[in-house]
Design an enzyme around this catalytic site. Structure first.
Site, short mmCIF file in Angstrom:
data_model
loop_
_atom_site.label_atom_id
_atom_site.label_comp_id
_atom_site.label_asym_id
_atom_site.label_seq_id
_atom_site.Cartn_x
_atom_site.Cartn_y
_atom_site.Cartn_z
N ARG A 118 0.86 -1.18 0.00
CA ARG A 118 0.00 0.00 0.00
C ARG A 118 0.90 1.23 0.00
O ARG A 118 1.66 1.45 0.94
CB ARG A 118 -0.91 0.00 1.24
CG ARG A 118 -1.72 1.25 1.33
CD ARG A 118 -2.71 1.30 2.49
NE ARG A 118 -3.34 2.60 2.42
CZ ARG A 118 -3.46 3.46 3.44
NH1 ARG A 118 -3.07 3.12 4.65
NH2 ARG A 118 -4.00 4.64 3.23
N HIS A 168 -3.38 10.82 0.21
CA HIS A 168 -2.87 10.64 1.57
C HIS A 168 -2.35 12.01 2.03
O HIS A 168 -1.16 12.19 2.29
CB HIS A 168 -1.79 9.55 1.60
CG HIS A 168 -1.52 8.97 2.96
ND1 HIS A 168 -1.59 7.61 3.23
CD2 HIS A 168 -1.19 9.56 4.13
CE1 HIS A 168 -1.29 7.40 4.50
NE2 HIS A 168 -1.04 8.56 5.07
N GLU A 201 -7.80 8.26 5.77
CA GLU A 201 -8.19 8.90 7.02
C GLU A 201 -8.77 10.30 6.85
O GLU A 201 -8.19 11.29 7.34
CB GLU A 201 -6.99 8.95 7.99
CG GLU A 201 -6.45 7.58 8.33
CD GLU A 201 -5.37 7.61 9.41
OE1 GLU A 201 -4.90 8.70 9.77
OE2 GLU A 201 -4.99 6.52 9.87
N ASN A 215 -7.65 1.64 9.54
CA ASN A 215 -6.37 2.01 10.14
C ASN A 215 -6.60 2.07 11.64
O ASN A 215 -7.49 2.80 12.11
CB ASN A 215 -5.91 3.39 9.68
CG ASN A 215 -5.52 3.44 8.21
OD1 ASN A 215 -5.65 2.46 7.49
ND2 ASN A 215 -5.06 4.59 7.77
N TYR A 247 -4.59 2.40 15.49
CA TYR A 247 -3.39 2.58 16.32
C TYR A 247 -3.70 2.43 17.80
O TYR A 247 -3.01 1.73 18.52
CB TYR A 247 -2.73 3.94 16.05
CG TYR A 247 -2.08 3.95 14.69
CD1 TYR A 247 -0.79 3.47 14.52
CD2 TYR A 247 -2.79 4.37 13.56
CE1 TYR A 247 -0.20 3.42 13.26
CE2 TYR A 247 -2.21 4.32 12.29
CZ TYR A 247 -0.91 3.85 12.15
OH TYR A 247 -0.35 3.78 10.91
N GLU A 270 -3.62 -0.03 7.99
CA GLU A 270 -2.45 0.43 8.75
C GLU A 270 -2.52 -0.12 10.16
O GLU A 270 -3.57 -0.06 10.81
CB GLU A 270 -2.41 1.97 8.87
CG GLU A 270 -1.97 2.68 7.62
CD GLU A 270 -1.93 4.20 7.79
OE1 GLU A 270 -1.71 4.70 8.91
OE2 GLU A 270 -2.13 4.90 6.78
C1 FCB Z 1 -1.70 7.52 10.37
C2 FCB Z 1 -1.33 8.05 9.01
C3 FCB Z 1 0.03 7.61 8.54
C4 FCB Z 1 1.05 7.62 9.66
C5 FCB Z 1 0.52 6.92 10.87
C6 FCB Z 1 1.50 6.84 12.01
O1 FCB Z 1 -2.69 8.31 10.94
O2 FCB Z 1 -2.27 7.61 8.07
O3 FCB Z 1 0.41 8.45 7.48
O4 FCB Z 1 1.45 8.91 9.92
O5 FCB Z 1 -0.65 7.52 11.30
#
Ligand code: FCB
Length: 446
Positions: A78, A122, A167, A287, A289, A349
């Site tokens: 990607r 992006h 995002e 995505n 985190y 992600e």
């Molecule tokens: C996400 C973004 C990516 C990167 C990660 C850590 O929000 O999509 O570009 O910065 O965080």
């Protein structure tokens, strides 16, 4: 529901990057200026005044980078296409050299047996479009669909999965509401039209991509689930407001054709827009985190929530809470919320930053636990078909500059030398085992 055991043999193991964060060569071959180039020039915006003029020099070193991906045994890559390289002014003439670069890149992927999964946007909006209002301007949605068609007409025969936007929540919130990312506007709830115009751009692009022969189409949405600071009704209400504004605002229109309750009128939404936005997609990109703690706002706050810590959990090098089970819950919640309207999911992600060491056991533990969370969701019946580690390389982490290190591969920014970390070998072994186990410490429960 029939019990499923682990990942399917055709699961898309991959890695993710984005153009602005790795390419460099910002002034080469006719590339136009993006909002992030402009933002980097504004004093105080980026930690230590870093910019992405050189970044990882991927524009020149891409064959070596694709070799690194192939060396993982990954199936898919990607990456993102820089709109200002393809259409320097965001509309009108195409810059042939810019498009040629991505043509060579997808050929390079095919030569290595890797599937191409490009993201069309992006965050690097052509500056002339921002000068005309950026995503506050409805017209930007139409420009985005035109650009999508240009790229797809050239690449559709070799692209496995198109990702329209990355995002849109972050663009709205960090770019236009809080003003900490490009273009640096602090409009608070006044930024809501930027969500709608991005979603409209997505919907128009889906149809433009299909017309140009695209096979499969996705959007990559960020999911940051709210964790209420307490069971007090005010905190619970704030968490719900956060989820509606930052999470469901970006999936409900696409998968249900409606907005959740955002607490304010949306006069910029026109008849028919939601039908455009709800055009069927083939994959939902997630995505993930971390979750975020959410509490009731203080008197007079501009937003209906306040963001706080998630107590009692470890944090990454960037201070982000590590809660792998929240990813499993995001996936189950998506299935509950959308039922049959939910397309197959790919985790577009997942990753973390820690210090720059090559023996990055923390990253291995993080990835192992998050892959475990996805595996648990799959075994609970959620249809997840891919997982892309953010990121292949250390790179330019937006307002934090080069300080955070997200790479499976370390980058020495002085020499541009790439050195695979322990996590690279761990991921290679995980992929080789079909997601059963990686090297290093594997198999930890999420
Ligand atoms: C996400 C973004 C990516 C990167 C990660 C850590 O929000 O999509 O570009 O910065 O965080």
């Amino acid at each position: 529901m029939k019990p499923v055991s682990g990942f399917s043999p055709d699961f898309q193991w991959g890695v993710a990057t984005s153009a602005f964060q790795i390419e460099g060569a910002t002034g080469e071959d006719g590339r136009g200026v993006s909002t992030w180039d402009t933002f980097c020039r504004e004093p105080g915006r980026i930690r230590d005044g870093h910019n992405a003029d050189v970044a990882c020099d991927h524009y020149h070193r891409w064959p070596e980078d694709l070799d690194l991906i192939a060396g993982l045994g990954a199936r898919a890559y990607r990456f993102s296409i820089a709109w200002p390289r393809v259409q320097p002014s965001g509309s009108g003439p195409v810059n042939a050299k810019g498009l040629d670069f991505y043509d060579r890149l997808v050929d390079g992927l095919a030569e290595r047996g890797l599937a191409a999964a490009p993201t069309l946007y992006h965050w690097d909006l052509p500056q002339p479009l921002e000068d005309a209002g950026g995503w506050m301007n409805r017209d930007t949605a139409a420009r985005f669909a035109e650009y999508a068609a240009i790229v797809a007409e050239r690449l559709a025969d070799r692209v496995e999965l198109w990702i329209t936007l990355n995002e849109p929540m972050v663009v709205m919130a960090y770019g236009y509401a809080f003003g900490v990312f490009a273009p640096g506007q602090a409009l608070m709830l006044g930024a809501l039209p930027t969500a709608h115009h991005q979603l409209l751009g997505h919907g128009l692009a889906v149809s433009a991509l299909r017309d140009a022969g695209a096979r499969r189409i996705a959007i990559a949405n960020n999911h940051t689930p709210a964790q209420a600071a307490s069971d007090r009704p005010e905190d619970l209400a704030a968490a719900e407001a956060f989820d509606n504004l930052l999470n469901w605002q970006f999936t409900d229109p696409i998968l249900r054709g409606v907005y959740p309750d955002l607490g304010v009128p949306l006069p910029h939404v026109r008849d028919g827009d939601l039908d455009t936005i709800a055009a069927p997609i083939d994959v939902l990109g997630v995505n993930y985190y971390s979750p975020v703690g959410v509490a009731a706002p203080s008197e007079g706050d501009a937003l209906p929530f306040a963001m706080t810590d998630v107590p009692g959990v470890p944090v990454t090098g960037m201070g982000w809470p590590v809660v792998p089970d929240a990813l499993r819950r995001v996936l189950l919640t998506l299935r509950e919320r959308y039922g049959a309207a939910l397309p197959p999911i790919q985790i577009t992600e997942s990753g973390c930053s820690y210090d720059e060491s090559l023996e990055d056991q923390h990253r291995i533990d993080y990835l192992d636990a998050h892959v475990g969370a996805v595996r648990a969701a799959v075994e609970e019946g959620v249809d997840v078909r891919g997982y892309y580690v953010w990121s292949l390389l250390d790179n330019f982490e937006w307002a934090e500059g080069y300080h955070p290190r997200f790479g499976l591969v370390h980058v020495d920014y002085e020499t541009q030398a790439r050195t695979p970390r322990a996590s690279y070998r761990w991921y290679r072994d995980l992929i080789g085992s079909g997601g059963v186990r990686g090297g290093g410490q594997a198999g930890a429960a999420p």
